[in-house]
Enzyme design. Structure first.
Site: not given
Ligand code: IMP
Length: 191
Positions: A68, A149
């Site tokens: 996460d 993101g």
């Molecule tokens: P996840 O847990 O990897 O799905 O990340 C959750 C959310 O955090 C994503 O939907 C983005 O909004 C933000 N996020 C996580 N990692 C990144 C990154 O490397 N670049 C930009 N946004 C990120």
């Protein structure tokens, strides 16, 4: 050894698969017939990663890990953090999320922030977690087309370009996700 990555994201799976030795058979949620979206009801990245990894261990009896990630802004006491994907609402709209960050930072001079990833591993009756952080600062314009993101507004420390300008070649060396993944893989292969 079979190891499940508790994700439906084929890109994430492929990335980790390339880094693991062939003795580890990496499976996705789809591979094990788990088609539900495991509810991420935790209040921290750590909790959410463990919720997903433990779900697979408890329901399928398989070794499993989950990750996460989120953006944590110093001047906002670590927000949006665990709700990074849904900062501006449940529709998970990147553009709206960025607009909300800018709004919340309007009267703040401190623009420092970090991305953080937590990987939780449930293996052979044990639990262990790994954390990766990349520090940087946020800017009030979007720069670059690569990434996803919050990448277009985040400049990692030591660089002058955003993650969206730098692209995956640099990002995969210095990112939060890269650091956590490296620690996790070192643990699986050397410990
Ligand atoms: P996840 O847990 O990897 O799905 O990340 C959750 C959310 O955090 C994503 O939907 C983005 O909004 C933000 N996020 C996580 N990692 C990144 C990154 O490397 N670049 C930009 N946004 C990120």
């Amino acid at each position: 050894m079979k190891l499940v990555f508790a994700t439906h994201n084929a890109n994430k799976l492929k990335e980790v698969k390339q880094l693991l030795p062939s003795s580890i058979e990496l499976l996705s949620l789809t591979d094990i017939g788990c088609h539900e979206d495991i509810a991420e009801t935790g209040t921290t990245l750590h909790e959410n990663a463990y919720i997903k990894a433990r779900y697979v261990r408890d329901h399928y009896g398989l070794n499993c890990f989950a990750d996460d990630s989120g953006l944590e802004i110093d001047a906002l006491d670590g927000a949006p953090g665990v709700i990074s994907a849904r900062y501006a609402g449940p529709q998970k709209d990147n553009e709206a999320n960025i607009q909300k960050v800018w709004k919340e930072l309007t009267h703040k001079t401190d623009k420092a922030a970090q991305f953080r990833t937590v990987i939780a591993l449930c293996i052979d009756g044990e639990e262990k977690d790994f954390e990766g952080i990349v520090r940087g600062k946020l800017i009030h314009e979007k720069r670059g087309e690569k990434g996803f993101g919050y990448d277009p507004i985040f400049i990692p420390d030591g660089y002058t370009q955003t993650f969206a300008e730098l692209g995956n070649e640099v990002k995969n060396k210095i990112s939060h996700r890269a650091k956590a993944t490296k620690m996790f893989i070192d643990h699986l292969t050397y410990d």
